[in-house]
Design a protein around this motif. Structure first.
Motif, mmCIF file in Angstrom:
data_model
loop_
_atom_site.group_PDB
_atom_site.id
_atom_site.type_symbol
_atom_site.label_atom_id
_atom_site.label_comp_id
_atom_site.label_asym_id
_atom_site.label_seq_id
_atom_site.Cartn_x
_atom_site.Cartn_y
_atom_site.Cartn_z
ATOM 1 N N ILE A 267 -14.256 59.464 67.189
ATOM 2 C CA ILE A 267 -14.840 59.626 68.523
ATOM 3 C C ILE A 267 -13.846 59.063 69.540
ATOM 4 O O ILE A 267 -13.680 57.841 69.637
ATOM 5 N N PRO A 268 -13.154 59.920 70.300
ATOM 6 C CA PRO A 268 -12.118 59.456 71.236
ATOM 7 C C PRO A 268 -12.603 58.462 72.281
ATOM 8 O O PRO A 268 -11.837 57.614 72.734
ATOM 9 N N SER A 269 -13.876 58.557 72.676
ATOM 10 C CA SER A 269 -14.385 57.685 73.739
ATOM 11 C C SER A 269 -14.830 56.322 73.232
ATOM 12 O O SER A 269 -15.228 55.472 74.029
ATOM 13 N N GLN A 270 -14.772 56.103 71.916
ATOM 14 C CA GLN A 270 -15.198 54.822 71.360
ATOM 15 C C GLN A 270 -14.375 53.678 71.947
ATOM 16 O O GLN A 270 -13.157 53.776 72.074
ATOM 17 N N LEU A 271 -15.039 52.589 72.307
ATOM 18 C CA LEU A 271 -14.352 51.460 72.924
ATOM 19 C C LEU A 271 -13.756 50.543 71.866
ATOM 20 O O LEU A 271 -14.408 50.198 70.883
ATOM 21 N N VAL A 272 -12.501 50.168 72.091
ATOM 22 C CA VAL A 272 -11.812 49.222 71.217
ATOM 23 C C VAL A 272 -11.961 47.832 71.832
ATOM 24 O O VAL A 272 -11.766 47.655 73.034
ATOM 25 N N LYS A 273 -12.312 46.854 71.009
ATOM 26 C CA LYS A 273 -12.546 45.498 71.490
ATOM 27 C C LYS A 273 -11.378 44.582 71.119
ATOM 28 O O LYS A 273 -10.636 44.875 70.169
ATOM 29 N N PRO A 274 -11.184 43.500 71.858
ATOM 30 C CA PRO A 274 -10.120 42.551 71.507
ATOM 31 C C PRO A 274 -10.238 42.091 70.053
ATOM 32 O O PRO A 274 -11.322 41.728 69.597
ATOM 33 N N GLY A 275 -9.105 42.133 69.356
ATOM 34 C CA GLY A 275 -9.090 41.767 67.948
ATOM 35 C C GLY A 275 -9.212 42.943 67.004
ATOM 36 O O GLY A 275 -9.007 42.796 65.788
ATOM 37 N N ASP A 276 -9.540 44.137 67.527
ATOM 38 C CA ASP A 276 -9.660 45.326 66.679
ATOM 39 C C ASP A 276 -8.284 45.836 66.265
ATOM 40 O O ASP A 276 -7.314 45.729 67.028
ATOM 41 N N GLN A 277 -8.229 46.416 65.074
ATOM 42 C CA GLN A 277 -6.982 46.978 64.550
ATOM 43 C C GLN A 277 -7.090 48.495 64.479
ATOM 44 O O GLN A 277 -8.071 49.025 63.951
ATOM 45 N N ALA B 211 1.672 44.877 77.058
ATOM 46 C CA ALA B 211 1.652 43.496 76.576
ATOM 47 C C ALA B 211 0.372 43.150 75.829
ATOM 48 O O ALA B 211 0.368 42.219 75.016
ATOM 49 N N TRP B 212 -0.726 43.870 76.105
ATOM 50 C CA TRP B 212 -1.995 43.547 75.450
ATOM 51 C C TRP B 212 -2.131 44.232 74.079
ATOM 52 O O TRP B 212 -3.156 44.113 73.431
ATOM 53 N N LEU B 213 -1.074 44.932 73.665
ATOM 54 C CA LEU B 213 -1.065 45.594 72.358
ATOM 55 C C LEU B 213 0.056 45.035 71.498
ATOM 56 O O LEU B 213 1.080 44.583 72.004
ATOM 57 N N GLU B 214 -0.146 45.093 70.203
ATOM 58 C CA GLU B 214 0.888 44.698 69.240
ATOM 59 C C GLU B 214 0.975 45.807 68.196
ATOM 60 O O GLU B 214 -0.037 46.152 67.581
ATOM 61 N N VAL B 215 2.165 46.378 68.019
ATOM 62 C CA VAL B 215 2.316 47.553 67.167
ATOM 63 C C VAL B 215 3.348 47.312 66.077
ATOM 64 O O VAL B 215 4.426 46.776 66.347
ATOM 65 N N ASP B 216 2.995 47.708 64.867
ATOM 66 C CA ASP B 216 3.906 47.681 63.731
ATOM 67 C C ASP B 216 4.258 49.124 63.399
ATOM 68 O O ASP B 216 3.445 49.854 62.817
ATOM 69 N N PHE B 217 5.468 49.542 63.792
ATOM 70 C CA PHE B 217 5.859 50.931 63.593
ATOM 71 C C PHE B 217 6.183 51.256 62.129
ATOM 72 O O PHE B 217 6.261 52.427 61.768
ATOM 73 N N ASP C 258 4.307 50.127 59.400
ATOM 74 C CA ASP C 258 3.025 50.399 58.736
ATOM 75 C C ASP C 258 2.111 51.293 59.564
ATOM 76 O O ASP C 258 0.996 51.618 59.128
ATOM 77 N N LEU C 259 2.574 51.660 60.774
ATOM 78 C CA LEU C 259 1.797 52.517 61.678
ATOM 79 C C LEU C 259 0.413 51.922 61.947
ATOM 80 O O LEU C 259 -0.616 52.575 61.755
ATOM 81 N N LYS C 260 0.406 50.699 62.379
ATOM 82 C CA LYS C 260 -0.839 50.046 62.754
ATOM 83 C C LYS C 260 -0.595 49.164 63.974
ATOM 84 O O LYS C 260 0.538 48.763 64.245
ATOM 85 N N GLY C 261 -1.658 48.905 64.687
ATOM 86 C CA GLY C 261 -1.522 48.084 65.887
ATOM 87 C C GLY C 261 -2.752 47.236 66.118
ATOM 88 O O GLY C 261 -3.835 47.516 65.599
ATOM 89 N N LEU C 262 -2.582 46.197 66.932
ATOM 90 C CA LEU C 262 -3.656 45.266 67.245
ATOM 91 C C LEU C 262 -3.941 45.303 68.742
ATOM 92 O O LEU C 262 -3.019 45.223 69.552
ATOM 93 N N TYR C 263 -5.213 45.440 69.077
ATOM 94 C CA TYR C 263 -5.647 45.363 70.473
ATOM 95 C C TYR C 263 -5.939 43.893 70.759
ATOM 96 O O TYR C 263 -7.022 43.385 70.462
#
Length: 208
Positions: free
Chosen positions: A134-144, A171-177, A179-184
């Motif tokens: 669901i594209p409109s789903q909200l991502v919360k701080p700490g979500d991966q 700056a509010w995102l952290e991405v590992d290219f 493993d193709l994952k990121g942290l909000y």
């Protein structure tokens, strides 16, 4: 499902600035706004003075087009922002930035927000290890947010990653290219967001 299928580059020209709706094309010399930086149509080159209402409307349309929302979707997000505590305009931008499609795009897993929505719909994205389509789903701080294992070799995702490596990740995102994952990490502050957006005009428009 309703969606906007009109020419993307005309939208940028109408708002007079790049909205980055076409991925790589927006960063190349092929971007139409580089050659025709005036509104489309036969009267596009006329100089007109905008009223206060027209200025507010154009700002609302610009923000709505940047994030790829239809009018009713955008109005619902505004209503949600208005119900929250704090400054309505800043709440609005945080809600828009926190959408799963926008986070997926900002992390570099899609070359544009439209492409990010498509790969989400195709079950290519996981939120906290679970399928999220669901594209409109909200991502919360700490979500991966991460690319699903079956989609890591998709050419469009690989090419998006290569482009993302050359641009600045918020700056509010952290991405590992790798493993193709990121942290909000957290919701963005207003100072972290684009200075070309004037959300107070949208608040004035909807407050009438």
């Amino acid at each position: 499902m309703a969606r906007n299928i009109g020419p993307k580059c005309r939208q940028c020209r109408r708002e007079g600035e790049k909205l980055f709706l076409k991925g790589d094309k927006c960063f190349s010399d092929k971007c139409p706004i580089e050659r025709r930086n005036y509104p489309p149509g036969q009267h596009g080159q006329r100089r007109t003075r905008l009223s206060d209402y027209a200025t507010q409307l154009r700002e609302k349309q610009k923000i709505r087009r940047i994030y790829g929302l239809l009018e009713n979707q955008f109005r619902n997000v505004y209503k949600q922002a208005d119900r929250q505590k704090g400054v309505t305009g800043e709440n609005l931008l945080q809600l828009l930035e926190g959408r799963l499609d926008n986070v997926t795009y900002s992390m570099g897993f899609g070359s544009s927000r439209a492409e990010a929505r498509q790969i989400i719909r195709h079950n290519c994205i996981l939120l906290n290890g679970k399928k999220a389509n669901i594209p409109s789903q909200l991502v919360k701080p700490g979500d991966q947010v991460e690319v699903a294992e079956h989609a890591k070799n998709y050419l469009r995702i690989k090419s998006s990653i290569e482009v993302a490596k050359r641009r600045t990740i918020p700056a509010w995102l952290e991405v590992d290219f790798e493993d193709l994952k990121g942290l909000y990490k957290n919701n963005p502050d207003r100072s972290d967001l684009s200075s070309t957006i004037n959300e107070s005009l949208v608040v004035e428009l909807y407050s009438k």
